[in-house]
Design an enzyme around this catalytic site. Structure first.
Site, PDB file in Angstrom:
ATOM      1  N   LYS A 182       0.847  -1.202   0.000  1.00  0.00           N
ATOM      2  CA  LYS A 182       0.000   0.000   0.000  1.00  0.00           C
ATOM      3  C   LYS A 182       0.882   1.252   0.000  1.00  0.00           C
ATOM      4  O   LYS A 182       1.556   1.546   0.981  1.00  0.00           O
ATOM      5  CB  LYS A 182      -0.913   0.049   1.229  1.00  0.00           C
ATOM      6  N   GLY A 234       7.450   4.691   8.025  1.00  0.00           N
ATOM      7  CA  GLY A 234       6.600   5.858   8.242  1.00  0.00           C
ATOM      8  C   GLY A 234       6.832   6.431   9.624  1.00  0.00           C
ATOM      9  O   GLY A 234       7.925   6.295  10.189  1.00  0.00           O
ATOM     10  N   SER A 235       5.788   7.038  10.179  1.00  0.00           N
ATOM     11  CA  SER A 235       5.953   7.734  11.458  1.00  0.00           C
ATOM     12  C   SER A 235       6.075   6.757  12.627  1.00  0.00           C
ATOM     13  O   SER A 235       5.551   5.639  12.584  1.00  0.00           O
ATOM     14  CB  SER A 235       4.768   8.665  11.693  1.00  0.00           C
ATOM     15  N   THR A 236       6.748   7.191  13.668  1.00  0.00           N
ATOM     16  CA  THR A 236       6.917   6.363  14.870  1.00  0.00           C
ATOM     17  C   THR A 236       5.564   6.050  15.498  1.00  0.00           C
ATOM     18  O   THR A 236       5.318   4.942  15.968  1.00  0.00           O
ATOM     19  CB  THR A 236       7.842   7.092  15.870  1.00  0.00           C
ATOM     20  N   GLU A 237       4.665   7.042  15.450  1.00  0.00           N
ATOM     21  CA  GLU A 237       3.331   6.851  16.026  1.00  0.00           C
ATOM     22  C   GLU A 237       2.599   5.674  15.363  1.00  0.00           C
ATOM     23  O   GLU A 237       2.054   4.795  16.049  1.00  0.00           O
ATOM     24  CB  GLU A 237       2.573   8.157  15.800  1.00  0.00           C
ATOM     25  N   GLY A 239       4.003   3.317  13.574  1.00  0.00           N
ATOM     26  CA  GLY A 239       4.802   2.113  13.844  1.00  0.00           C
ATOM     27  C   GLY A 239       4.395   1.477  15.161  1.00  0.00           C
ATOM     28  O   GLY A 239       4.243   0.247  15.261  1.00  0.00           O
ATOM     29  N   GLU A 256      10.486   0.789  10.072  1.00  0.00           N
ATOM     30  CA  GLU A 256      11.517   1.800   9.820  1.00  0.00           C
ATOM     31  C   GLU A 256      10.858   3.144  10.074  1.00  0.00           C
ATOM     32  O   GLU A 256      10.005   3.574   9.306  1.00  0.00           O
ATOM     33  CB  GLU A 256      12.034   1.657   8.389  1.00  0.00           C
ATOM     34  N   CYS A 290      13.880  10.534   6.738  1.00  0.00           N
ATOM     35  CA  CYS A 290      13.918  10.042   8.129  1.00  0.00           C
ATOM     36  C   CYS A 290      15.315  10.143   8.712  1.00  0.00           C
ATOM     37  O   CYS A 290      15.476  10.359   9.905  1.00  0.00           O
ATOM     38  CB  CYS A 290      13.398   8.613   8.193  1.00  0.00           C
ATOM     39  N   GLU A 387      10.885  15.324  15.317  1.00  0.00           N
ATOM     40  CA  GLU A 387      11.173  15.225  13.889  1.00  0.00           C
ATOM     41  C   GLU A 387      10.364  16.285  13.149  1.00  0.00           C
ATOM     42  O   GLU A 387       9.140  16.271  13.204  1.00  0.00           O
ATOM     43  CB  GLU A 387      10.798  13.827  13.405  1.00  0.00           C
TER      44      GLU A 387
HETATM   45  P1  NAI Z   1       2.231   7.996   8.408  1.00  0.00           P
HETATM   46  O1  NAI Z   1       3.105   7.132   9.245  1.00  0.00           O
HETATM   47  O2  NAI Z   1       0.834   8.272   8.869  1.00  0.00           O
HETATM   48  O3  NAI Z   1       2.090   7.356   6.945  1.00  0.00           O
HETATM   49  C1  NAI Z   1       2.942   6.392   6.387  1.00  0.00           C
HETATM   50  C2  NAI Z   1       2.129   5.275   5.735  1.00  0.00           C
HETATM   51  O4  NAI Z   1       1.392   4.568   6.728  1.00  0.00           O
HETATM   52  C3  NAI Z   1       1.084   5.745   4.713  1.00  0.00           C
HETATM   53  O5  NAI Z   1       1.012   4.801   3.666  1.00  0.00           O
HETATM   54  C4  NAI Z   1      -0.215   5.724   5.521  1.00  0.00           C
HETATM   55  O6  NAI Z   1      -1.372   5.571   4.737  1.00  0.00           O
HETATM   56  C5  NAI Z   1       0.001   4.514   6.395  1.00  0.00           C
HETATM   57  N1  NAI Z   1      -0.753   4.513   7.661  1.00  0.00           N
HETATM   58  C6  NAI Z   1      -1.232   5.562   8.366  1.00  0.00           C
HETATM   59  N2  NAI Z   1      -1.838   5.149   9.488  1.00  0.00           N
HETATM   60  C7  NAI Z   1      -1.738   3.793   9.502  1.00  0.00           C
HETATM   61  C8  NAI Z   1      -2.155   2.779  10.426  1.00  0.00           C
HETATM   62  N3  NAI Z   1      -2.805   3.072  11.563  1.00  0.00           N
HETATM   63  N4  NAI Z   1      -1.864   1.494  10.140  1.00  0.00           N
HETATM   64  C9  NAI Z   1      -1.198   1.160   9.018  1.00  0.00           C
HETATM   65  N5  NAI Z   1      -0.788   2.081   8.112  1.00  0.00           N
HETATM   66  C10 NAI Z   1      -1.050   3.378   8.351  1.00  0.00           C
HETATM   67  O7  NAI Z   1       3.002   9.350   8.159  1.00  0.00           O
HETATM   68  P2  NAI Z   1       2.381  10.804   7.824  1.00  0.00           P
HETATM   69  O8  NAI Z   1       1.159  11.063   8.641  1.00  0.00           O
HETATM   70  O9  NAI Z   1       2.249  10.898   6.372  1.00  0.00           O
HETATM   71  O10 NAI Z   1       3.546  11.747   8.334  1.00  0.00           O
HETATM   72  C11 NAI Z   1       3.579  12.173   9.684  1.00  0.00           C
HETATM   73  C12 NAI Z   1       5.002  12.298  10.159  1.00  0.00           C
HETATM   74  O11 NAI Z   1       5.633  11.031  10.162  1.00  0.00           O
HETATM   75  C13 NAI Z   1       5.878  13.164   9.292  1.00  0.00           C
HETATM   76  O12 NAI Z   1       5.728  14.503   9.593  1.00  0.00           O
HETATM   77  C14 NAI Z   1       7.245  12.623   9.633  1.00  0.00           C
HETATM   78  O13 NAI Z   1       7.729  13.227  10.807  1.00  0.00           O
HETATM   79  C15 NAI Z   1       7.001  11.159   9.874  1.00  0.00           C
HETATM   80  N6  NAI Z   1       7.314  10.322   8.697  1.00  0.00           N
HETATM   81  C16 NAI Z   1       8.442   9.565   8.709  1.00  0.00           C
HETATM   82  C17 NAI Z   1       8.784   8.829   7.605  1.00  0.00           C
HETATM   83  C18 NAI Z   1      10.013   8.012   7.566  1.00  0.00           C
HETATM   84  O14 NAI Z   1      10.564   7.797   6.495  1.00  0.00           O
HETATM   85  N7  NAI Z   1      10.482   7.487   8.679  1.00  0.00           N
HETATM   86  C19 NAI Z   1       7.978   8.845   6.392  1.00  0.00           C
HETATM   87  C20 NAI Z   1       6.763   9.610   6.499  1.00  0.00           C
HETATM   88  C21 NAI Z   1       6.485  10.331   7.608  1.00  0.00           C
END
Ligand code: NAI
Ligand code: MG
Length: 478
Positions: A182, A234-237, A239, A256, A290, A387
């Protein structure tokens, strides 16, 4: 300082055959979603709609997971490993052939400069498939009697859409797993082009399924009982939410997550090269990285000189149309991310740090943020702890190497770090004491498929890339 202007050098988008609507990719075919719903992805440089994407609900997820299971048991697990490898090589070559089209699509959907999608994202994505294609029939060198987990759910973010897809899909296929992926809701375009590549490569139906949707789609995919393993970036939250949701199941996960890298500069560092490294560390990809070098720790006696040189260099960063080949920094990926950056920058000002911003002219439409440097930052400031995921650098100072280590490690994260010094012994000593998964010496943000990537603490679980990354997709057989 006087600035000179370049003539515009826009990349043409004619090579991209943009559809108005993209369907789900399940069992080797593009299918309309059972949900009947679609959502839009925009071009963040203009805030205009780019295309519509299908929204996958639970019925769609179920079809995708079942198709991955059938492909696993009926086809993929029966293929000799070397044959699996051939598909990866074929995909890698097609990505190279279609590189320009992919670069244009990535830049339009994500907002990153064409120079970066062309020279970094797409070539590295192809490299991941080549690299893992080579491993497919050599897995006995990784674990004894290697066995895949089965069906892998992969959820990726918006900062490196195709590259994160490659980081996920290439090792999963090389190790004999099948996939439901996804992409992020703001950047699904290159994943759907990749689905076409799977068809073009003749990949057996159902080995790769790609479903589009939002966080709820991701959460429901994680919960599906047919999934054996989860790979998330994606985000730590989120994760943590995933870790909680699989806690009472036998699913395994690699996560990650975020970072707040310290980029440590000692007073014997080659200063002009260091300035380039700092710029690359925090302003590459608008800071949506990240492992970005978002905390600059500089030895006190060179801090003034370094900050002045840095400001002079940063004022030359060209911010604007991502499709222009001269552009260094493009658009912020979404309104939500821009709001988050604004909020944290405001906290920096309120908490007493001094803000400097490049006086570059920002476009009026779309989402933009000028390169920003905060000095006078202390450990307790939010801009030193959280972050920001944007083009904002926080500068802190230190006097002794011990103090640098203490400050660098004083964070919930532990993904990456940089060390700048003329002395190899000082670099090695510093690296030994840093709690970070990746440490760059006299450089920053260098990536290679052969090198494992991942973090300590709240930066995640497991490694991606290299031999270590393969382990995350294999269990030892009996
Ligand atoms: P996010 O973690 O919400 O989104 C990343 C992915 O996870 C997207 O595909 C999203 O649809 C999916 N997702 C969202 N909630 C989910 C859940 N409960 N269960 C499974 N999948 C879920 O990140 P977001 O809201 O776009 O960005 C927020 C913050 O996260 C950013 O400001 C940044 O600080 C951090 N981030 C870190 C990344 C990294 O590479 N470590 C990448 C993206 C964001
Ligand atoms: Mg988009």
């Amino acid at each position: 300082m006087s600035k000179f202007e370049y003539a515009n050098a826009p990349e043409s988008s004619a090579i991209l055959n943009l559809q108005s609507r993209y369907q789900l990719f399940i069992n080797g075919k593009f299918v309309a979603p059972k949900s009947g719903k679609y959502f839009k992805s925009i071009n963040p440089a203009t805030a205009k709609e780019l295309a519509e994407f299908a929204y996958a609900n639970n019925s769609d997820i179920d079809l995708a997971v079942k198709s991955a299971r059938t492909a696993l048991t009926k086809v993929w697990s029966k293929l000799p490993a070397a044959e699996r490898g051939k598909y990866l090589f074929r995909i890698a070559r097609i990505l190279q052939e279609r590189a320009r089209e992919f670069a244009v699509a990535e830049t339009l959907d994500n907002g990153k400069p064409i120079r970066e999608s062309r020279d970094t994202d797409i070539p590295l994505a192809a490299q991941h498939f080549f690299y893992h294609g080579g491993w497919a029939d050599k897995l006995d060198f990784v674990v004894k009697n290697p066995k895949p987990y089965g069906v892998v759910a992969q959820i990726i973010p918006w900062n490196f859409p195709l590259l994160m897809l490659a980081w996920k899909i290439a090792p999963a296929l090389a190790t004999g797993n099948t996939v439901v992926l996804k992409p992020a809701e703001t950047t699904p375009l290159t994943a759907m082009l990749f689905a076409q590549v799977c068809q073009q490569a003749g990949l057996p139906d159902g080995v790769v399924n790609i479903i589009t949707g939002d966080g709820a789609t991701g959460a429901n995919l994680v919960k599906h009982p047919g999934v054996n393993k989860i790979a998330f970036t994606g985000s730590t939250e989120v994760g943590k939410a995933i870790a909680r949701s699989i806690a009472d199941s036998d699913k395994v996960a690699t996560l990650e997550l975020g970072g707040k890298a310290a980029n440590i500069v000692f007073n014997d560092a080659a200063i002009d090269e260091t300035v380039e490294g700092i710029v690359n560390g925090i302003f590459f990809n608008q800071g949506h990285v990240c492992c970005a070098g978002s905390r600059l720790l500089v030895q006190e006696d060179i801090a003034n000189e370094l900050v002045l040189k840095l400001q002079r260099r940063v004022s030359l960063i060209r911010v604007g149309d991502p499709m222009d080949k001269n552009t260094d920094m493009g658009a912020i990926n979404s309104a939500a991310q821009l709001q988050k950056i604004n909020e944290l920058v405001e906290s920096g000002n309120k908490e007493g740090a001094q803000m400097w911003q490049s006086d570059c002219k920002l476009p009026t439409n779309g989402y933009w943020f000028a390169p920003t440097i905060f000095t006078g930052v202390s450990q307790s400031h939010r801009i030193a702890r959280e972050e920001i995921f944007g083009p904002v650098l926080s500068v802190l100072t230190f006097r002794t190497p011990q103090e640098a280590i203490e400050k660098a490690n004083n964070t919930q994260y532990g993904l990456s770090a940089g060390v700048w010094s003329d002395k190899g012994s000082k670099i090695m000593w510093t690296a030994k004491h840093l709690k970070a998964g990746v440490i760059w010496a006299n450089t920053f943000n260098k990536f290679d498929a052969a090198s494992p990537f991942g973090g300590y603490k709240e930066s995640g679980w497991g490694r991606e890339g290299g031999k270590h990354g393969l382990l995350a997709y294999l269990k030892a057989g009996k």
